[in-house]
Design an enzyme around this catalytic site. Sequence first.
Site, PDB file in Angstrom:
ATOM      1  N   GLU A 171     -12.522 -11.036  11.890  1.00 28.71           N
ATOM      2  CA  GLU A 171     -13.068 -11.210  10.372  1.00 28.71           C
ATOM      3  C   GLU A 171     -12.822 -12.851  10.098  1.00 28.71           C
ATOM      4  O   GLU A 171     -13.934 -13.294   9.565  1.00 28.71           O
ATOM      5  CB  GLU A 171     -12.276 -10.356   9.539  1.00 28.71           C
ATOM      6  CG  GLU A 171     -12.878  -9.103   9.681  1.00 28.71           C
ATOM      7  CD  GLU A 171     -12.258  -7.872   8.765  1.00 28.71           C
ATOM      8  OE1 GLU A 171     -12.877  -7.014   8.870  1.00 28.71           O
ATOM      9  OE2 GLU A 171     -11.066  -8.259   8.206  1.00 28.71           O
ATOM     10  N   VAL A 209      15.273  -7.524  -1.288  1.00 25.61           N
ATOM     11  CA  VAL A 209      16.446  -6.548  -0.826  1.00 25.61           C
ATOM     12  C   VAL A 209      17.312  -7.376   0.711  1.00 25.61           C
ATOM     13  O   VAL A 209      16.144  -7.807   1.500  1.00 25.61           O
ATOM     14  CB  VAL A 209      15.943  -5.333  -0.350  1.00 25.61           C
ATOM     15  CG1 VAL A 209      16.788  -4.525   0.529  1.00 25.61           C
ATOM     16  CG2 VAL A 209      15.576  -4.706  -1.691  1.00 25.61           C
ATOM     17  N   ALA A 223      -3.849   0.112   6.344  1.00 26.71           N
ATOM     18  CA  ALA A 223      -3.672   0.525   4.951  1.00 26.71           C
ATOM     19  C   ALA A 223      -3.631   2.103   4.923  1.00 26.71           C
ATOM     20  O   ALA A 223      -2.846   2.840   4.161  1.00 26.71           O
ATOM     21  CB  ALA A 223      -4.629   0.005   4.040  1.00 26.71           C
ATOM     22  N   PHE A 248       0.790  -1.367  -0.017  1.00 29.40           N
ATOM     23  CA  PHE A 248       0.148  -0.173   0.012  1.00 29.40           C
ATOM     24  C   PHE A 248       0.924   1.299  -0.079  1.00 29.40           C
ATOM     25  O   PHE A 248       0.720   2.246  -0.707  1.00 29.40           O
ATOM     26  CB  PHE A 248      -0.799   0.072   1.333  1.00 29.40           C
ATOM     27  CG  PHE A 248      -2.237  -0.802   1.245  1.00 29.40           C
ATOM     28  CD1 PHE A 248      -3.170  -0.439   0.356  1.00 29.40           C
ATOM     29  CD2 PHE A 248      -2.066  -1.925   1.758  1.00 29.40           C
ATOM     30  CE1 PHE A 248      -4.220  -1.603   0.075  1.00 29.40           C
ATOM     31  CE2 PHE A 248      -3.239  -3.003   1.649  1.00 29.40           C
ATOM     32  CZ  PHE A 248      -4.222  -2.548   0.871  1.00 29.40           C
TER      33      PHE A 248
HETATM   34  C1  LIG Z   1      -4.805 -10.273   7.318  1.00 26.54           C
HETATM   35  C2  LIG Z   1      -4.667  -8.685   7.216  1.00 26.54           C
HETATM   36  C3  LIG Z   1      -5.815  -8.056   7.338  1.00 26.54           C
HETATM   37  C4  LIG Z   1      -5.730  -6.624   7.235  1.00 26.54           C
HETATM   38  N1  LIG Z   1      -6.929  -6.081   7.298  1.00 26.54           N
HETATM   39  C5  LIG Z   1      -6.815  -4.637   7.220  1.00 26.54           C
HETATM   40  C6  LIG Z   1      -7.924  -3.780   7.190  1.00 26.54           C
HETATM   41  O1  LIG Z   1      -9.065  -4.370   7.271  1.00 26.54           O
HETATM   42  N2  LIG Z   1      -7.800  -2.595   6.880  1.00 26.54           N
HETATM   43  C7  LIG Z   1      -6.712  -1.895   6.986  1.00 26.54           C
HETATM   44  O2  LIG Z   1      -6.618  -0.731   6.986  1.00 26.54           O
HETATM   45  N3  LIG Z   1      -5.573  -2.671   7.044  1.00 26.54           N
HETATM   46  C8  LIG Z   1      -5.742  -3.816   7.396  1.00 26.54           C
HETATM   47  N4  LIG Z   1      -4.236  -4.665   7.463  1.00 26.54           N
HETATM   48  C9  LIG Z   1      -3.198  -3.965   7.354  1.00 26.54           C
HETATM   49  C10 LIG Z   1      -2.567  -3.480   5.996  1.00 26.54           C
HETATM   50  O3  LIG Z   1      -2.667  -4.416   5.103  1.00 26.54           O
HETATM   51  C11 LIG Z   1      -1.232  -2.943   6.228  1.00 26.54           C
HETATM   52  O4  LIG Z   1      -1.215  -1.942   7.162  1.00 26.54           O
HETATM   53  C12 LIG Z   1      -0.441  -2.346   4.931  1.00 26.54           C
HETATM   54  O5  LIG Z   1      -0.406  -3.379   4.090  1.00 26.54           O
HETATM   55  C13 LIG Z   1       0.761  -1.652   5.201  1.00 26.54           C
HETATM   56  O6  LIG Z   1       1.107  -1.366   4.032  1.00 26.54           O
HETATM   57  P1  LIG Z   1       2.750  -1.430   3.714  1.00 26.54           P
HETATM   58  O7  LIG Z   1       2.846  -0.797   2.550  1.00 26.54           O
HETATM   59  O8  LIG Z   1       3.414  -0.786   4.926  1.00 26.54           O
HETATM   60  O9  LIG Z   1       3.272  -2.850   3.722  1.00 26.54           O
HETATM   61  P2  LIG Z   1       2.614  -4.036   2.861  1.00 26.54           P
HETATM   62  O10 LIG Z   1       1.297  -3.663   2.169  1.00 26.54           O
HETATM   63  O11 LIG Z   1       2.789  -5.151   3.623  1.00 26.54           O
HETATM   64  O12 LIG Z   1       3.616  -4.272   1.664  1.00 26.54           O
HETATM   65  C14 LIG Z   1       5.172  -4.621   1.911  1.00 26.54           C
HETATM   66  C15 LIG Z   1       5.839  -4.799   0.549  1.00 26.54           C
HETATM   67  O13 LIG Z   1       7.120  -5.102   0.708  1.00 26.54           O
HETATM   68  C16 LIG Z   1       7.720  -6.014   0.085  1.00 26.54           C
HETATM   69  N5  LIG Z   1       8.977  -6.678   0.851  1.00 26.54           N
HETATM   70  C17 LIG Z   1       8.957  -6.909   2.210  1.00 26.54           C
HETATM   71  N6  LIG Z   1      10.276  -7.194   2.482  1.00 26.54           N
HETATM   72  C18 LIG Z   1      10.737  -7.225   1.218  1.00 26.54           C
HETATM   73  C19 LIG Z   1      12.275  -7.391   0.935  1.00 26.54           C
HETATM   74  N7  LIG Z   1      13.118  -7.677   1.675  1.00 26.54           N
HETATM   75  N8  LIG Z   1      12.656  -7.232  -0.438  1.00 26.54           N
HETATM   76  C20 LIG Z   1      11.673  -6.807  -1.370  1.00 26.54           C
HETATM   77  N9  LIG Z   1      10.468  -6.640  -0.870  1.00 26.54           N
HETATM   78  C21 LIG Z   1      10.083  -6.812   0.246  1.00 26.54           C
HETATM   79  C22 LIG Z   1       6.663  -7.176   0.374  1.00 26.54           C
HETATM   80  O14 LIG Z   1       6.585  -8.419  -0.598  1.00 26.54           O
HETATM   81  C23 LIG Z   1       5.363  -6.327   0.050  1.00 26.54           C
HETATM   82  O15 LIG Z   1       4.997  -6.010  -1.151  1.00 26.54           O
HETATM   83  C24 LIG Z   1      -4.377  -6.175   7.315  1.00 26.54           C
HETATM   84  C25 LIG Z   1      -3.302  -7.133   7.384  1.00 26.54           C
HETATM   85  C26 LIG Z   1      -3.367  -8.376   7.322  1.00 26.54           C
HETATM   86  C27 LIG Z   1      -2.155  -9.058   7.186  1.00 26.54           C
END
Ligand SMILES: Cc1cc2nc3c(=O)[nH]c(=O)nc-3n(C[C@H](O)[C@H](O)[C@H](O)COP(=O)(O)OP(=O)(O)OC[C@H]3O[C@@H](n4cnc5c(N)ncnc54)[C@H](O)[C@@H]3O)c2cc1C
Length: 440
Positions: A176, A85, A321, A20
Site C-alpha cells: 500500500e 502501563v 484488525a 481495535f
Molecule cells: C501501517 C499498518 C497498516 C495496517 N493495515 C491493516 C489492514 O489494512 N487491515 C487490517 O485488518 N489490519 C491492518 N493492520 C493491523 C491492525 O491495525 C492491527 O492488527 C490492530 O490494530 C491490532 O489491534 P490491537 O487492539 O491488538 O492493537 P492496537 O490497535 O495497536 O492498539 C494497541 C493500543 O495499546 C496502547 N498501548 C500499547 N502499549 C501500552 C502501554 N504500555 N500502556 C498503555 N497503553 C498502551 C496503544 O497506544 C494502542 O492504543 C495494520 C497495521 C499497521 C501498523
Amino acid sequence: MADITKTMLRPRVVIVGGGFGGLTVAQGLANAPVDLTVVDQHNYHLFQPLLYQVATAALSPADIASPIRAILRRQCNTSVMLATVTGIDATRREVVSGERRIPFDYLVLATGAQHAYFGHDGWEAHAKGIKKIDDATFLRRKILLAFERAELETDPEERNRLLTFVVVGGGATGVEIAGAMAELACKALASDFRVIDPAHARIILVEAGPRLLPTFHEHLSKAARHSLEALGVEVRLSTTVTGCDEAGVSSGTGRIEARTVVWGAGVQASRAGEWLQAETDRVGRVKVAPDLSAPGHANIFVIGDTAHVLGMDGKPLPGVAPVAKQEGKYIAKLIRARIAGREHPPFRYRDPGSLATIGRKQAVVQFGRVRLSGYLAWWLWSLVHIYFLIGFRNRLVVAMNWAWTYASFQRGTRLITGPDPETGEKEPSSVMAVLPRGAT
Ligand SMILES: Cc1cc2nc3c(=O)[nH]c(=O)nc-3n(C[C@H](O)[C@H](O)[C@H](O)COP(=O)(O)OP(=O)(O)OC[C@H]3O[C@@H](n4cnc5c(N)ncnc54)[C@H](O)[C@@H]3O)c2cc1C
C-alpha cells in the site's frame, strides 16, 4: 452521581489499550454491571490501516484518529485514563503504571505490537516503520524533504539517492505504501518542481519471499504486482535485506543507494508476555488458552496483536484488525457471562476476508473463494475502510478527501512540519519548507 454501595460491589474491569481490541471490549461492556477503566498511553484510538495515507500526504492525522474519551463518553460505567502501563502485579491484581496502581477483578491486555528489525535494532534509525501517528508524520516529512533537497542538489549521484525510495516488506503495508508513494511522485508532485522531474523518482519494493501479499491467493499476489509495476514501482522478490544505513540498503542481490527507506517487514508484540511472565511465540505474543485467558490467570485476558491464538486450521491467527475486534467482542461477552455465573464457549474466529489497495483505483480483495482485483475491488476496499472508521466526521472527511484525490490527483496535506528527520534541528536545514498549491 454513582450509587457508592452499588459501585463497591461491582467487578472492576481494566482494559489496557484503546486500539481495535481494547475498544471493542469496552464498547461490548457498555451498561454491563461493572466498573470499567480503559488505560492507554495515547488519548486517541488510531485507525492504523490508513496510516500510510498520512505518510504519503493524502490524509491528516486527525482524519484517522479519535479521542478515546469522546468515543466512550456515553458509557456511564466507563472511565478513561491516560497512562503508560509498565507492569502487572498478578498476585495483588493490580496494573502498574509508574507509581500508580490500578486494581482489577478482570484485566484485558490489548497493547498491540511494534516494529521488529530481526535483531538489527540499529536499522531503525535509517528505515522507519509506520505504527504511530508520529511515525507517519516523520515519514511524510522525510519523503517531501527528499524532493525539496533533490531540487537544490547539484551532485547527480546524491540527487539520485534522494529520489530513490525503498520499501522493505511486500505484505499489505509495504504494497500500500509503495503504490501511494508512486502516485505521490508521478501524479501529485509531477508538475510542482522546476529542476527535477518527480515522476523519475524510483520506488523499489523489496520482499524476501517469492511473492507479494503472501496471505492472499497467488493469483491476487500477481495482480498486485502488475498493478504496482503499472504505477512504476520496481518489485524485487526473493531479496533479503542484510543491512540498512543512511545511504541505502544492502541485500543478498546487491546494494540500493537511497536516502529514504520505509520498513514494513516485521512486528514484535507488546511487552504483555514479559509483564505476565507467560510463554510467548517467537514474536512475543502470549500463548493464550481457548478462552483467551493467560495461562494460570483465569481473570487476565490477552487479545489482538499481543495474543497468539490458533485458528481452525491450526495456524496462528494473523495480526489484523478483524482478529482483534472479534476477540474483543468475545471477551466482553465472556465477562458478562462470568458475572452472571454462566459458562461461555471457547473463542472461534470467522475470517471476514482480506483487502489491500494499490494506488488510487486498484485493490485486491479475498472473501473466502471470492477473489477480486482492479477497480471493483478498490470500491469495496474504500467502502469497508470508511465503514470501519470511527466517527461520522472522520468518515465524511476521508470520503471527501478520497473523492478529491481521485478527481484531481492532488494530495492535500503536503506540509513539511516538525524537526528535520536527518539532523533533528527544529527547521529543515538547507531547505525552506514550501507550502504547495492546494495544501490545507
Ligand atoms: C501501517 C499498518 C497498516 C495496517 N493495515 C491493516 C489492514 O489494512 N487491515 C487490517 O485488518 N489490519 C491492518 N493492520 C493491523 C491492525 O491495525 C492491527 O492488527 C490492530 O490494530 C491490532 O489491534 P490491537 O487492539 O491488538 O492493537 P492496537 O490497535 O495497536 O492498539 C494497541 C493500543 O495499546 C496502547 N498501548 C500499547 N502499549 C501500552 C502501554 N504500555 N500502556 C498503555 N497503553 C498502551 C496503544 O497506544 C494502542 O492504543 C495494520 C497495521 C499497521 C501498523
